[in-house]
Enzyme design. Structure first.
Site, PDB file in Angstrom:
ATOM      1  N   LYS A   1       1.024  -1.017  -0.047  1.00  0.00           N
ATOM      2  CA  LYS A   1       0.344   0.080   0.033  1.00  0.00           C
ATOM      3  C   LYS A   1       0.926   1.209   0.428  1.00  0.00           C
ATOM      4  O   LYS A   1       0.643   2.063  -0.955  1.00  0.00           O
ATOM      5  CB  LYS A   1      -1.111  -0.036   1.448  1.00  0.00           C
ATOM      6  CG  LYS A   1      -2.118  -1.291   1.172  1.00  0.00           C
ATOM      7  CD  LYS A   1      -2.737  -1.329   2.206  1.00  0.00           C
ATOM      8  CE  LYS A   1      -2.238  -1.309   3.885  1.00  0.00           C
ATOM      9  NZ  LYS A   1      -1.173  -2.586   4.200  1.00  0.00           N
TER      10      LYS A   1
ATOM     11  N   ARG B   1      11.937  -5.855   5.324  1.00  0.00           N
ATOM     12  CA  ARG B   1      11.872  -4.062   5.137  1.00  0.00           C
ATOM     13  C   ARG B   1      12.350  -3.841   6.034  1.00  0.00           C
ATOM     14  O   ARG B   1      12.662  -3.398   6.596  1.00  0.00           O
ATOM     15  CB  ARG B   1      10.333  -3.873   5.029  1.00  0.00           C
ATOM     16  CG  ARG B   1      10.281  -2.527   5.224  1.00  0.00           C
ATOM     17  CD  ARG B   1       8.468  -2.189   5.504  1.00  0.00           C
ATOM     18  NE  ARG B   1       7.677  -2.456   6.552  1.00  0.00           N
ATOM     19  CZ  ARG B   1       6.522  -2.170   6.425  1.00  0.00           C
ATOM     20  NH1 ARG B   1       5.886  -1.954   5.606  1.00  0.00           N
ATOM     21  NH2 ARG B   1       6.173  -2.184   7.461  1.00  0.00           N
TER      22      ARG B   1
ATOM     23  N   ARG C   1      -9.576   0.712   8.395  1.00  0.00           N
ATOM     24  CA  ARG C   1      -9.017  -0.489   8.927  1.00  0.00           C
ATOM     25  C   ARG C   1     -10.197  -1.148   9.377  1.00  0.00           C
ATOM     26  O   ARG C   1     -10.313  -2.512   9.895  1.00  0.00           O
ATOM     27  CB  ARG C   1      -8.015  -0.824   9.414  1.00  0.00           C
ATOM     28  CG  ARG C   1      -6.994  -0.690   8.910  1.00  0.00           C
ATOM     29  CD  ARG C   1      -5.553  -0.831  10.289  1.00  0.00           C
ATOM     30  NE  ARG C   1      -4.798  -1.147  10.393  1.00  0.00           N
ATOM     31  CZ  ARG C   1      -3.563  -1.061   9.332  1.00  0.00           C
ATOM     32  NH1 ARG C   1      -3.644   0.644   9.046  1.00  0.00           N
ATOM     33  NH2 ARG C   1      -2.669  -1.167   9.294  1.00  0.00           N
TER      34      ARG C   1
ATOM     35  N   ARG D   1      11.175  -1.926  11.382  1.00  0.00           N
ATOM     36  CA  ARG D   1      10.179  -1.274  12.363  1.00  0.00           C
ATOM     37  C   ARG D   1       9.572  -2.257  13.141  1.00  0.00           C
ATOM     38  O   ARG D   1       9.841  -3.910  13.613  1.00  0.00           O
ATOM     39  CB  ARG D   1       9.185  -0.688  11.289  1.00  0.00           C
ATOM     40  CG  ARG D   1       8.510  -0.019  11.314  1.00  0.00           C
ATOM     41  CD  ARG D   1       7.642   0.508   9.723  1.00  0.00           C
ATOM     42  NE  ARG D   1       6.001  -0.166  10.051  1.00  0.00           N
ATOM     43  CZ  ARG D   1       4.979  -0.203   9.591  1.00  0.00           C
ATOM     44  NH1 ARG D   1       5.231   0.167   8.747  1.00  0.00           N
ATOM     45  NH2 ARG D   1       4.352  -0.842   9.892  1.00  0.00           N
TER      46      ARG D   1
ATOM     47  N   ARG E   1      -0.420  -8.897  12.984  1.00  0.00           N
ATOM     48  CA  ARG E   1      -1.333  -8.502  12.547  1.00  0.00           C
ATOM     49  C   ARG E   1      -1.345  -8.906  11.734  1.00  0.00           C
ATOM     50  O   ARG E   1      -3.191  -8.099  11.113  1.00  0.00           O
ATOM     51  CB  ARG E   1       0.349  -7.408  11.932  1.00  0.00           C
ATOM     52  CG  ARG E   1       0.916  -6.464  12.885  1.00  0.00           C
ATOM     53  CD  ARG E   1       2.100  -5.612  12.461  1.00  0.00           C
ATOM     54  NE  ARG E   1       1.804  -5.064  10.870  1.00  0.00           N
ATOM     55  CZ  ARG E   1       2.883  -5.010  10.597  1.00  0.00           C
ATOM     56  NH1 ARG E   1       3.886  -5.236  10.693  1.00  0.00           N
ATOM     57  NH2 ARG E   1       3.179  -3.689   9.275  1.00  0.00           N
TER      58      ARG E   1
END
Ligand code: AP5
Length: 210
Positions: free
Chosen positions: A15, A124, A90, A157, A168
């Protein structure tokens, strides 16, 4: 052209990557609730510190906090501004609140399977300053651990650790996935398979917008 766009899709589906490319090319504003909350936490703002308690364990931040934050942001936009909502809504409650303020003309769902998501997120690296994202294998920075765009040191992160990513994904399935049906019911849903090169996917994403 569609100008009020919601990006749907599980954590790591792309996204942020696709939303940023679209906003750069079309001159749209990208509103990422995740980026806003992380920035507020870095600055020590009360909202950010409260949000961090939820984000660090991969849970959703309570609806009222997010809805109030976004109401203010949306009010500050000009009438004809193109907007990409990244990570909001969400929950159905958030989608209803958004619908009271803005007519969404495209809900773009990026579809990626869980095993690929886990690989993307655990590798990431993110920029704390300009929010650019990289992947150690698929999209590495030119210089190790340094942001190509602003030269800041990249970080991993806290919520990209495997255990938190798995939570998640569970939270996504329970709370956010129902929004696919929600926007299908409104006739605004388009799904793009989010696996392939970033540029190939961008080509498909753009077709849904133009
Ligand atoms: P948020 O920051 O929004 O996280 P997310 O939705 O989990 O999404 P991500 O940023 O993890 O992934 P993405 O889909 O943007 O993928 P990306 O492009 O980076 O939210 C974080 C937390 O904040 C939430 O858990 C929650 O606590 C809170 N929060 C935020 N909004 C909220 C709300 N509305 N309500 C309540 N709580 C809220 O790509 C991922 C990786 O893959 C990168 O490394 C990238 O380089 C790579 N990649 C991208 N595309 C490809 C490709 N095609 N091939 C290979 N690699 C790719």
């Amino acid at each position: 052209m569609k100008t009020k766009i919601v990006l749907l899709g599980p954590p790591g589906s792309g996204k942020g990557t696709q939303g940023e490319m679209l906003s750069q090319e079309l001159g749209f504003v990208r509103l990422s609730t995740g980026d806003m909350l992380r920035e507020a936490a870095r600055n020590g703002a009360p909202l950010g510190l409260k949000a961090k308690e939820y984000m660090d364990r991969g849970a959703l931040v309570p609806n009222d906090l997010i809805i109030n934050l976004m109401k203010e942001k949306i009010k500050s936009l000009g009438e004809g501004t193109g907007v990409i909502f990244d990570g909001f809504p969400r929950t159905v409650e958030q989608a209803n609140a958004l619908g009271e303020q803005v007519n969404i003309d495209l809900a773009l769902n990026l579809d990626v399977e869980d095993s690929e998501l886990l690989n993307r997120l655990t590798k990431r690296r993110s920029c704390p300053k300009c929010n650019a994202v990289y992947h150690l294998d698929y999209n590495p920075p030119k210089k190790k651990n340094v942001c190509d765009k602003c030269g800041s040191e990249l970080y991993h992160r806290d919520d990209d650790k495997e255990e938190t990513v798995l939570n998640r994904l569970k939270v996504y399935r329970e709370n956010t996935k129902p929004l696919i049906e929600y926007y299908e019911g409104k006739g605004t849903l388009k799904t793009v398979i989010g696996v392939g090169s970033i540029d190939e996917i961008y080509g498909e994403v753009k077709k849904t917008v133009l």
